[in-house]
Design a protein around this motif. Structure first.
Motif: not given
Length: 283
Positions: A160-168, A239-247
């Motif tokens: 494996t090679e790491e590509l990035g770490t993010e929160g949730q 977040r990029a996949q979310l629409h206005g009916d959710v937050a």
């Protein structure tokens, strides 16, 4: 021990019935029974307890079933990878990438664009799958590389090679009282009235116990959230996949998610090596 014998034994051990196992294998029952008896003699252990009505596994049989499945999976994976390399040599697509549908979309597009710009790039087939399926497809030899997400996916035995770490973040119906907050903790969303966390399938297809709805893909979860039937904790990039009916609201104490590019340790594919080199050099 021959591969044929292992396949015979696994069929009987899974069916726990010689007749059904023989039908599944496409052979007559007597030679199947003889093959199992010969295997038991060679191993010096009883693998099955047989009565006139039932067939059950012995302790030794349970061990061989687990080991046999793993061995047969490895043989099948080797055959598929060898065939893919051979097809690649004839000019047909030689690189298959698998990733979970609904996640890492922006990262995936960036990786594919960067690799496509390489002079020796080969066509990349992308398989979008359900949760935890990409690891299995990679290990089975149905894919050459995979985007995996620790701690949810196991990378044991893989390169494996790491590509990035993010929160949730927690995804909630638009207008929910928690959506006005800058952040929340896991304790804030545990047991929210009417918004249980969804239940994802286990590796064997069963679901863990709990009140949440059974789900299989990201789109299904988001629809349930929009309907006010569930909430879900997911990587920040979703977040990029979310629409206005959710937050989405950041969850400070949710485990960090690390995205990695993974490939089998025994891979000798130049396309895999070039792909990994390209994507790990991206800023």
């Amino acid at each position: 021990m021959e591969t044929r014998e292992l396949r015979y034994f696994v069929a009987v051990a899974e069916e726990l019935h010689f007749g059904r196992a023989a039908q599944r294998l496409g052979i007559a029952q007597p030679p199947l029974s003889r093959a199992i008896q010969q295997l038991e003699r060679r191993l010096g252990a009883a693998l099955l307890d047989r009565t006139s009505r039932t067939v059950t596994l012995t302790e030794a049989g349970s061990v061989l079933l687990a080991e046999g499945r793993a061995a047969l999976d490895a043989v099948d994976a080797a055959e598929r990878r060898t065939r893919r390399v051979a097809l690649s040599a004839t000019g047909r697509p030689g690189l298959v990438l698998v990733t979970k549908a609904g996640t890492s979309s922006e990262l995936l597009a960036k990786l594919l664009d960067a690799y496509a710009a390489e002079p020796d790039a080969v066509p990349v087939d992308v398989i979008l799958c359900g949760p935890a399926e990409q690891e299995r497809l990679l290990r089975e030899g149905r894919a050459d590389v995979a985007l995996l997400h620790r701690p949810f996916d196991s990378t044991a035995g893989l390169h494996t090679e790491e590509l990035g770490t993010e929160g949730q973040v927690v995804v909630l119906p638009a207008g929910h009282p928690l959506t006005v907050r800058s952040h929340v903790h896991m304790g804030d969303i545990a047991g929210l009235p009417g918004l249980p966390l969804p239940r994802w399938p286990n590796r064997d297809g069963t679901y863990p116990p709990g009140p949440g709805p059974r789900v299989r893909d990201h789109a299904q979860v988001l629809q349930l959230v929009a309907l006010g039937r569930a909430c879900v904790v997911t990587p920040e990039s979703s977040r990029a996949q979310l629409h206005g009916d959710v937050a989405a609201v950041p969850v400070l104490d949710a485990p960090k998610v690390t995205t990695v590019i993974a490939w089998p340790p025994h891979s000798r594919s130049r396309a895999v090596a070039d792909f990994v080199r390209t994507v790990t050099c991206l800023p």
